[in-house]
Each structure stands twice: as structure tokens, then as C-alpha cells.
Design a protein around this motif. Structure first.
Motif, PDB file in Angstrom:
ATOM      1  N   ALA A  55       0.835  -1.208   0.000  1.00  0.00           N
ATOM      2  CA  ALA A  55       0.000   0.000   0.000  1.00  0.00           C
ATOM      3  C   ALA A  55       0.867   1.255   0.000  1.00  0.00           C
ATOM      4  O   ALA A  55       0.574   2.215  -0.720  1.00  0.00           O
ATOM      5  CB  ALA A  55      -0.926  -0.015   1.213  1.00  0.00           C
ATOM      6  N   ILE A  56       1.923   1.245   0.783  1.00  0.00           N
ATOM      7  CA  ILE A  56       2.823   2.403   0.815  1.00  0.00           C
ATOM      8  C   ILE A  56       3.456   2.607  -0.558  1.00  0.00           C
ATOM      9  O   ILE A  56       3.571   3.734  -1.040  1.00  0.00           O
ATOM     10  CB  ILE A  56       3.892   2.218   1.915  1.00  0.00           C
ATOM     11  N   ALA A  57       3.867   1.522  -1.196  1.00  0.00           N
ATOM     12  CA  ALA A  57       4.457   1.619  -2.536  1.00  0.00           C
ATOM     13  C   ALA A  57       3.457   2.193  -3.537  1.00  0.00           C
ATOM     14  O   ALA A  57       3.822   3.021  -4.388  1.00  0.00           O
ATOM     15  CB  ALA A  57       4.955   0.256  -2.982  1.00  0.00           C
ATOM     16  N   GLU A  58       2.194   1.783  -3.454  1.00  0.00           N
ATOM     17  CA  GLU A  58       1.165   2.321  -4.353  1.00  0.00           C
ATOM     18  C   GLU A  58       0.987   3.820  -4.149  1.00  0.00           C
ATOM     19  O   GLU A  58       0.900   4.585  -5.113  1.00  0.00           O
ATOM     20  CB  GLU A  58      -0.165   1.606  -4.118  1.00  0.00           C
ATOM     21  N   PHE A  59       0.920   4.252  -2.885  1.00  0.00           N
ATOM     22  CA  PHE A  59       0.783   5.675  -2.603  1.00  0.00           C
ATOM     23  C   PHE A  59       1.994   6.447  -3.117  1.00  0.00           C
ATOM     24  O   PHE A  59       1.850   7.525  -3.697  1.00  0.00           O
ATOM     25  CB  PHE A  59       0.607   5.922  -1.097  1.00  0.00           C
ATOM     26  N   ARG A  60       3.193   5.919  -2.929  1.00  0.00           N
ATOM     27  CA  ARG A  60       4.404   6.610  -3.401  1.00  0.00           C
ATOM     28  C   ARG A  60       4.405   6.736  -4.916  1.00  0.00           C
ATOM     29  O   ARG A  60       4.780   7.784  -5.460  1.00  0.00           O
ATOM     30  CB  ARG A  60       5.646   5.869  -2.923  1.00  0.00           C
ATOM     31  N   ARG A  61       4.006   5.681  -5.637  1.00  0.00           N
ATOM     32  CA  ARG A  61       3.926   5.754  -7.101  1.00  0.00           C
ATOM     33  C   ARG A  61       2.942   6.833  -7.535  1.00  0.00           C
ATOM     34  O   ARG A  61       3.223   7.623  -8.431  1.00  0.00           O
ATOM     35  CB  ARG A  61       3.503   4.401  -7.685  1.00  0.00           C
ATOM     36  N   TYR A  62       1.782   6.862  -6.869  1.00  0.00           N
ATOM     37  CA  TYR A  62       0.767   7.838  -7.254  1.00  0.00           C
ATOM     38  C   TYR A  62       1.212   9.262  -6.932  1.00  0.00           C
ATOM     39  O   TYR A  62       1.048  10.164  -7.746  1.00  0.00           O
ATOM     40  CB  TYR A  62      -0.562   7.516  -6.564  1.00  0.00           C
ATOM     41  N   PHE A  63       1.812   9.471  -5.761  1.00  0.00           N
ATOM     42  CA  PHE A  63       2.274  10.818  -5.394  1.00  0.00           C
ATOM     43  C   PHE A  63       3.415  11.273  -6.305  1.00  0.00           C
ATOM     44  O   PHE A  63       3.504  12.454  -6.658  1.00  0.00           O
ATOM     45  CB  PHE A  63       2.709  10.875  -3.934  1.00  0.00           C
ATOM     46  N   ALA A  64       4.300  10.356  -6.697  1.00  0.00           N
ATOM     47  CA  ALA A  64       5.383  10.709  -7.627  1.00  0.00           C
ATOM     48  C   ALA A  64       4.794  11.145  -8.964  1.00  0.00           C
ATOM     49  O   ALA A  64       5.250  12.124  -9.571  1.00  0.00           O
ATOM     50  CB  ALA A  64       6.331   9.530  -7.802  1.00  0.00           C
ATOM     51  N   TRP A  65       3.770  10.422  -9.431  1.00  0.00           N
ATOM     52  CA  TRP A  65       3.109  10.800 -10.679  1.00  0.00           C
ATOM     53  C   TRP A  65       2.463  12.174 -10.551  1.00  0.00           C
ATOM     54  O   TRP A  65       2.574  13.002 -11.461  1.00  0.00           O
ATOM     55  CB  TRP A  65       2.056   9.755 -11.048  1.00  0.00           C
ATOM     56  N   GLU A  66       1.797  12.460  -9.428  1.00  0.00           N
ATOM     57  CA  GLU A  66       1.181  13.770  -9.214  1.00  0.00           C
ATOM     58  C   GLU A  66       2.231  14.877  -9.192  1.00  0.00           C
ATOM     59  O   GLU A  66       2.005  15.965  -9.730  1.00  0.00           O
ATOM     60  CB  GLU A  66       0.380  13.792  -7.905  1.00  0.00           C
ATOM     61  N   ARG A  67       3.384  14.619  -8.556  1.00  0.00           N
ATOM     62  CA  ARG A  67       4.446  15.633  -8.530  1.00  0.00           C
ATOM     63  C   ARG A  67       4.960  15.914  -9.941  1.00  0.00           C
ATOM     64  O   ARG A  67       5.175  17.075 -10.317  1.00  0.00           O
ATOM     65  CB  ARG A  67       5.601  15.170  -7.637  1.00  0.00           C
ATOM     66  N   ALA A  72       5.125  19.596 -14.484  1.00  0.00           N
ATOM     67  CA  ALA A  72       4.909  19.868 -15.905  1.00  0.00           C
ATOM     68  C   ALA A  72       3.909  21.007 -16.075  1.00  0.00           C
ATOM     69  O   ALA A  72       4.086  21.871 -16.956  1.00  0.00           O
ATOM     70  CB  ALA A  72       4.422  18.614 -16.618  1.00  0.00           C
ATOM     71  N   ALA A  73       2.881  21.067 -15.255  1.00  0.00           N
ATOM     72  CA  ALA A  73       1.892  22.146 -15.355  1.00  0.00           C
ATOM     73  C   ALA A  73       2.517  23.492 -15.004  1.00  0.00           C
ATOM     74  O   ALA A  73       2.236  24.502 -15.658  1.00  0.00           O
ATOM     75  CB  ALA A  73       0.706  21.855 -14.446  1.00  0.00           C
ATOM     76  N   VAL A  74       3.366  23.517 -13.992  1.00  0.00           N
ATOM     77  CA  VAL A  74       4.018  24.769 -13.592  1.00  0.00           C
ATOM     78  C   VAL A  74       4.957  25.246 -14.702  1.00  0.00           C
ATOM     79  O   VAL A  74       5.054  26.446 -14.966  1.00  0.00           O
ATOM     80  CB  VAL A  74       4.803  24.565 -12.266  1.00  0.00           C
ATOM     81  N   ASN A  75       5.640  24.313 -15.360  1.00  0.00           N
ATOM     82  CA  ASN A  75       6.582  24.677 -16.432  1.00  0.00           C
ATOM     83  C   ASN A  75       5.913  24.778 -17.798  1.00  0.00           C
ATOM     84  O   ASN A  75       6.613  24.918 -18.805  1.00  0.00           O
ATOM     85  CB  ASN A  75       7.713  23.647 -16.490  1.00  0.00           C
ATOM     86  N   ASN A  76       4.593  24.697 -17.851  1.00  0.00           N
ATOM     87  CA  ASN A  76       3.821  24.750 -19.104  1.00  0.00           C
ATOM     88  C   ASN A  76       4.314  23.728 -20.118  1.00  0.00           C
ATOM     89  O   ASN A  76       4.453  24.016 -21.299  1.00  0.00           O
ATOM     90  CB  ASN A  76       3.857  26.167 -19.707  1.00  0.00           C
ATOM     91  N   GLN A  77       4.593  22.531 -19.680  1.00  0.00           N
ATOM     92  CA  GLN A  77       5.025  21.452 -20.547  1.00  0.00           C
ATOM     93  C   GLN A  77       3.894  20.438 -20.670  1.00  0.00           C
ATOM     94  O   GLN A  77       3.121  20.242 -19.727  1.00  0.00           O
ATOM     95  CB  GLN A  77       6.266  20.765 -19.968  1.00  0.00           C
ATOM     96  N   PRO A  78       3.796  19.818 -21.831  1.00  0.00           N
ATOM     97  CA  PRO A  78       2.747  18.795 -21.977  1.00  0.00           C
ATOM     98  C   PRO A  78       3.069  17.583 -21.081  1.00  0.00           C
ATOM     99  O   PRO A  78       4.220  17.229 -20.878  1.00  0.00           O
ATOM    100  CB  PRO A  78       2.803  18.427 -23.458  1.00  0.00           C
ATOM    101  N   PHE A  79       2.015  16.992 -20.582  1.00  0.00           N
ATOM    102  CA  PHE A  79       2.174  15.818 -19.716  1.00  0.00           C
ATOM    103  C   PHE A  79       1.150  14.794 -20.142  1.00  0.00           C
ATOM    104  O   PHE A  79      -0.052  14.954 -19.911  1.00  0.00           O
ATOM    105  CB  PHE A  79       1.971  16.217 -18.239  1.00  0.00           C
TER     106      PHE A  79
END
Length: 93
Positions: A55-67, A72-79
Motif C-alpha cells: 500500500a505504501i508503494a502504491e501511494f508513493r507511485r501515485y504521489f510521484a506521478w502527481e508531482r 509539468a503544469a508549472v513549467n507549461n510542458q505537456p504531460f
């Protein structure tokens, strides 16, 4: 009267071994139950730890993806990276 004494003597001689057998049986059953309970608790703890780590690994993967998405949104890059599955227990937006 002599018959009563002989009967009591024979019965009393058999009572002690019967008590030993009965108490020994209860002790053996109790020991087996304690060991099985200990084994079950150990298996549950190992399974819980394994599930918790997953479960911790799943949360870390998801939070890394969100970061990465936020960066990318802050740098105006496509994601266009697809999101990983949301972890169980993650709050809905």
C-alpha cells in the motif's frame, strides 16, 4: 464390608492414573492451541506487513506521478503520462 474396602481400594488406585491422563490431555490440547494461535498471529502479522508495504508503494507511485504532473503544469510542458491506479483509500476529488 470387606468387599466395599476392596472395591474402594481398586477404584482409588485407578483414580490417580485417570486424573493424570485427563489433566495431561487438557495440558496437551492447551499447548497445541497456544502454538497454533501464535502461528496464526505470526502469519497475520507477516501478511499485514506485506500488505502495508504494498500500500505504501502504491501511494508513493501515485504521489510521484502527481508531482511530475504538477511540475509539468508549472513549467507549461505537456504531460501525457497515464496515471497509475489510485491506491485503495485515496480520497476522491
Amino acid at each position: 464390608m470387606e468387599t466395599v474396602f476392596i472395591t474402594v481400594r481398586h477404584v482409588s488406585a485407578a483414580i490417580l492414573p485417570m486424573i493424570v491422563v485427563i489433566v495431561g490431555t487438557f495440558e496437551l490440547i492447551g499447548e497445541i492451541m497456544i502454538r497454533l494461535t501464535s502461528l496464526i498471529e505470526k502469519m497475520r502479522a507477516e501478511g499485514f506487513a506485506e500488505g502495508k508495504a504494498e500500500a505504501i508503494a502504491e501511494f508513493r507511485r501515485y504521489f510521484a506521478w502527481e508531482r511530475r504532473r504538477d511540475k509539468a503544469a508549472v513549467n507549461n510542458q505537456p504531460f501525457d503520462e497515464p496515471p497509475p491506479p489510485k491506491p485503495e483509500g485515496y480520497p476522491e476529488e
